[in-house]
Design a protein around this motif. Structure first.
Motif, PDB file in Angstrom:
ATOM      1  N   ASP A  24     -40.483  84.342  64.097  1.00 24.54           N
ATOM      2  CA  ASP A  24     -40.281  85.241  65.390  1.00 24.54           C
ATOM      3  C   ASP A  24     -39.300  86.200  64.848  1.00 24.54           C
ATOM      4  OD1 ASP A  24     -40.433  86.581  67.737  1.00 24.54           O
ATOM      5  OD2 ASP A  24     -39.664  84.917  68.728  1.00 24.54           O
ATOM      6  N   PRO A  25     -39.462  87.386  64.914  1.00 21.63           N
ATOM      7  CA  PRO A  25     -38.346  88.453  64.266  1.00 21.63           C
ATOM      8  C   PRO A  25     -37.282  88.586  65.402  1.00 21.63           C
ATOM      9  CG  PRO A  25     -40.553  89.461  64.695  1.00 21.63           C
ATOM     10  CD  PRO A  25     -40.707  88.015  64.711  1.00 21.63           C
ATOM     11  N   ASP A  26     -37.541  88.338  66.618  1.00 22.19           N
ATOM     12  CA  ASP A  26     -36.569  88.535  67.777  1.00 22.19           C
ATOM     13  C   ASP A  26     -35.682  87.187  67.534  1.00 22.19           C
ATOM     14  OD1 ASP A  26     -35.577  89.923  69.790  1.00 22.19           O
ATOM     15  OD2 ASP A  26     -36.304  88.370  71.033  1.00 22.19           O
ATOM     16  N   VAL A  27     -36.336  86.079  67.347  1.00 19.98           N
ATOM     17  CA  VAL A  27     -35.405  84.810  66.998  1.00 19.98           C
ATOM     18  C   VAL A  27     -34.547  84.997  66.056  1.00 19.98           C
ATOM     19  CG1 VAL A  27     -35.376  82.180  66.538  1.00 19.98           C
ATOM     20  CG2 VAL A  27     -37.071  83.205  68.466  1.00 19.98           C
ATOM     21  N   PHE A  28     -34.921  85.425  64.792  1.00 17.36           N
ATOM     22  CA  PHE A  28     -34.173  85.734  63.745  1.00 17.36           C
ATOM     23  C   PHE A  28     -33.106  86.727  63.994  1.00 17.36           C
ATOM     24  CE2 PHE A  28     -33.694  87.375  59.453  1.00 17.36           C
ATOM     25  CZ  PHE A  28     -33.195  86.378  58.639  1.00 17.36           C
ATOM     26  N   GLY A  29     -33.466  87.624  64.644  1.00 18.69           N
ATOM     27  CA  GLY A  29     -32.515  88.668  64.950  1.00 18.69           C
ATOM     28  C   GLY A  29     -31.408  88.368  65.944  1.00 18.69           C
ATOM     29  N   ARG A  30     -31.717  87.534  66.834  1.00 22.35           N
ATOM     30  CA  ARG A  30     -30.730  86.977  67.677  1.00 22.35           C
ATOM     31  C   ARG A  30     -29.651  85.952  66.892  1.00 22.35           C
ATOM     32  NH1 ARG A  30     -34.756  86.524  71.588  1.00 22.35           N
ATOM     33  NH2 ARG A  30     -35.114  84.199  70.987  1.00 22.35           N
ATOM     34  N   ALA A  31     -30.139  85.462  66.028  1.00 20.29           N
ATOM     35  CA  ALA A  31     -29.469  84.378  65.022  1.00 20.29           C
ATOM     36  C   ALA A  31     -28.512  85.158  64.354  1.00 20.29           C
ATOM     37  CB  ALA A  31     -30.332  83.564  64.317  1.00 20.29           C
ATOM     38  N   SER A  32     -29.002  86.329  63.817  1.00 23.04           N
ATOM     39  CA  SER A  32     -28.358  87.219  62.732  1.00 23.04           C
ATOM     40  C   SER A  32     -27.063  87.641  63.539  1.00 23.04           C
ATOM     41  CB  SER A  32     -29.082  88.230  62.144  1.00 23.04           C
ATOM     42  OG  SER A  32     -29.702  89.122  62.845  1.00 23.04           O
ATOM     43  N   GLU A  33     -27.524  88.244  64.781  1.00 23.66           N
ATOM     44  CA  GLU A  33     -26.369  88.902  65.562  1.00 23.66           C
ATOM     45  C   GLU A  33     -25.368  87.792  65.978  1.00 23.66           C
ATOM     46  OE1 GLU A  33     -28.397  90.326  68.989  1.00 23.66           O
ATOM     47  OE2 GLU A  33     -28.617  92.283  68.038  1.00 23.66           O
ATOM     48  N   ARG A  34     -25.663  86.499  66.229  1.00 22.66           N
ATOM     49  CA  ARG A  34     -24.504  85.398  66.397  1.00 22.66           C
ATOM     50  C   ARG A  34     -23.694  85.212  65.092  1.00 22.66           C
ATOM     51  NH1 ARG A  34     -28.811  82.884  69.340  1.00 22.66           N
ATOM     52  NH2 ARG A  34     -29.043  81.533  67.633  1.00 22.66           N
ATOM     53  N   ILE A  35     -24.298  85.000  63.891  1.00 17.85           N
ATOM     54  CA  ILE A  35     -23.660  85.076  62.987  1.00 17.85           C
ATOM     55  C   ILE A  35     -22.897  86.274  62.377  1.00 17.85           C
ATOM     56  CG2 ILE A  35     -23.810  84.690  60.264  1.00 17.85           C
ATOM     57  CD1 ILE A  35     -26.666  83.337  60.684  1.00 17.85           C
ATOM     58  N   ALA A  36     -23.195  87.456  62.510  1.00 20.84           N
ATOM     59  CA  ALA A  36     -22.531  88.737  62.452  1.00 20.84           C
ATOM     60  C   ALA A  36     -21.238  88.635  63.270  1.00 20.84           C
ATOM     61  CB  ALA A  36     -23.390  90.015  62.517  1.00 20.84           C
ATOM     62  N   PRO A  89     -26.524  91.719  54.624  1.00 21.79           N
ATOM     63  CA  PRO A  89     -27.708  91.992  55.121  1.00 21.79           C
ATOM     64  C   PRO A  89     -27.902  91.442  56.774  1.00 21.79           C
ATOM     65  CG  PRO A  89     -28.204  90.748  53.155  1.00 21.79           C
ATOM     66  CD  PRO A  89     -26.712  90.716  53.502  1.00 21.79           C
ATOM     67  N   LEU A  90     -27.200  90.358  56.854  1.00 24.15           N
ATOM     68  CA  LEU A  90     -27.206  89.922  58.543  1.00 24.15           C
ATOM     69  C   LEU A  90     -26.426  90.754  59.214  1.00 24.15           C
ATOM     70  CD1 LEU A  90     -26.771  85.878  58.160  1.00 24.15           C
ATOM     71  CD2 LEU A  90     -28.886  87.225  58.743  1.00 24.15           C
ATOM     72  N   ILE A  91     -25.296  91.422  58.783  1.00 25.01           N
ATOM     73  CA  ILE A  91     -24.582  92.389  59.573  1.00 25.01           C
ATOM     74  C   ILE A  91     -25.285  93.559  59.842  1.00 25.01           C
ATOM     75  CG2 ILE A  91     -22.523  93.818  59.489  1.00 25.01           C
ATOM     76  CD1 ILE A  91     -21.209  91.387  57.965  1.00 25.01           C
ATOM     77  N   LEU A  92     -25.927  94.039  58.725  1.00 25.50           N
ATOM     78  CA  LEU A  92     -26.844  95.292  58.847  1.00 25.50           C
ATOM     79  C   LEU A  92     -28.030  94.921  59.615  1.00 25.50           C
ATOM     80  CD1 LEU A  92     -27.015  96.511  54.862  1.00 25.50           C
ATOM     81  CD2 LEU A  92     -25.882  97.493  56.870  1.00 25.50           C
ATOM     82  N   LEU A  93     -28.490  93.897  59.677  1.00 22.56           N
ATOM     83  CA  LEU A  93     -29.841  93.614  60.689  1.00 22.56           C
ATOM     84  C   LEU A  93     -29.263  93.768  62.089  1.00 22.56           C
ATOM     85  CD1 LEU A  93     -32.574  92.722  61.350  1.00 22.56           C
ATOM     86  CD2 LEU A  93     -31.933  90.300  60.783  1.00 22.56           C
ATOM     87  N   ALA A  94     -27.888  92.768  62.300  1.00 25.28           N
ATOM     88  CA  ALA A  94     -27.366  92.999  63.811  1.00 25.28           C
ATOM     89  C   ALA A  94     -27.129  94.463  64.184  1.00 25.28           C
ATOM     90  CB  ALA A  94     -25.978  92.097  63.412  1.00 25.28           C
ATOM     91  N   GLN A  95     -26.461  95.437  63.105  1.00 21.17           N
ATOM     92  CA  GLN A  95     -26.220  96.738  63.745  1.00 21.17           C
ATOM     93  C   GLN A  95     -27.623  97.549  63.735  1.00 21.17           C
ATOM     94  OE1 GLN A  95     -24.179  97.983  60.161  1.00 21.17           O
ATOM     95  NE2 GLN A  95     -22.205  97.715  61.144  1.00 21.17           N
ATOM     96  N   ASN A  96     -28.647  97.207  63.077  1.00 25.91           N
ATOM     97  CA  ASN A  96     -30.024  97.778  63.371  1.00 25.91           C
ATOM     98  C   ASN A  96     -30.374  97.488  64.823  1.00 25.91           C
ATOM     99  OD1 ASN A  96     -29.963  99.252  60.951  1.00 25.91           O
ATOM    100  ND2 ASN A  96     -31.514  97.507  59.995  1.00 25.91           N
ATOM    101  N   ARG A  97     -30.329  96.222  65.202  1.00 28.40           N
ATOM    102  CA  ARG A  97     -30.780  95.746  66.392  1.00 28.40           C
ATOM    103  C   ARG A  97     -29.878  96.579  67.557  1.00 28.40           C
ATOM    104  NH1 ARG A  97     -33.695  91.236  67.630  1.00 28.40           N
ATOM    105  NH2 ARG A  97     -32.374  90.695  69.262  1.00 28.40           N
TER     106      ARG A  97
END
Length: 167
Positions: A24-36, A89-97
């Motif tokens: 689920d891209p949304d779950v992955f995105g939320r996890a990446s935001e927490r990590i970032a 990449p996790l920080i970039l993903l969080a920024q894109n979201r």
């Protein structure tokens, strides 16, 4: 009528099986935001510093048999490189979201502003119509000035007919 060969357009396709794992891209995105978010804190920097100091201290102070990463600390360099290669990449993903959320908020603000402008223009037209309507209505001041003008005219008329004494 001839039967058509091939897939029908009014029937949804069956889901394809994929060799890649599904996520689920949304779950992955939320996890990446927490990590970032965690990577950008002072707590992360403190823990990272503590781990590195312990790592280096351990590999310098303990006996040779217990050391797992000798002096140039190749394994430490590899671990830090690996951490950085995943963090970026996790920080970039969080920024894109966050950019996507900002874009949605901007569109909502823009539509709210358009509605406010439309409401303001409507109210401006209504006020102009009321002012126009009030221009045609006899106000108290206008009636008073008209009555004063009539009284002056009556006094002038009486003076002409009866003279200045009013006799």
């Amino acid at each position: 009528m001839a039967e058509r060969e091939g897939p029908r357009l009014d029937v949804p396709r069956a889901p394809r099986r994929s060799l890649l794992p599904e996520y689920d891209p949304d779950v992955f995105g939320r996890a990446s935001e927490r990590i970032a978010r965690f990577l950008g804190t002072g707590r992360f920097l403190v823990w990272m510093t503590v781990v590195i100091v312990i790592w280096i201290g351990w590999n310098i102070v303990v006996p040779d048999q217990l050391r797992f990463d000798r002096y140039p600390f190749i394994f430490l360099t590899l671990a830090l490189s690996l951490q950085a290669s995943y963090a970026a990449p996790l920080i970039l993903l969080a920024q894109n979201r966050q950019d996507d959320r900002d874009r949605v908020n901007l569109e909502q603000d823009r539509s709210r502003n358009e509605r406010s402008i439309a409401d303001t223009e409507f109210l401006t037209r209504e006020i102009a119509a009321l002012r126009t309507g009030l221009g045609e209505v006899a106000t108290r001041d206008w009636i008073r000035s008209e009555l004063q003008e009539l009284v002056r005219e009556l006094e002038e008329h009486r003076e002409r007919e009866h003279g200045p004494e009013g006799g």
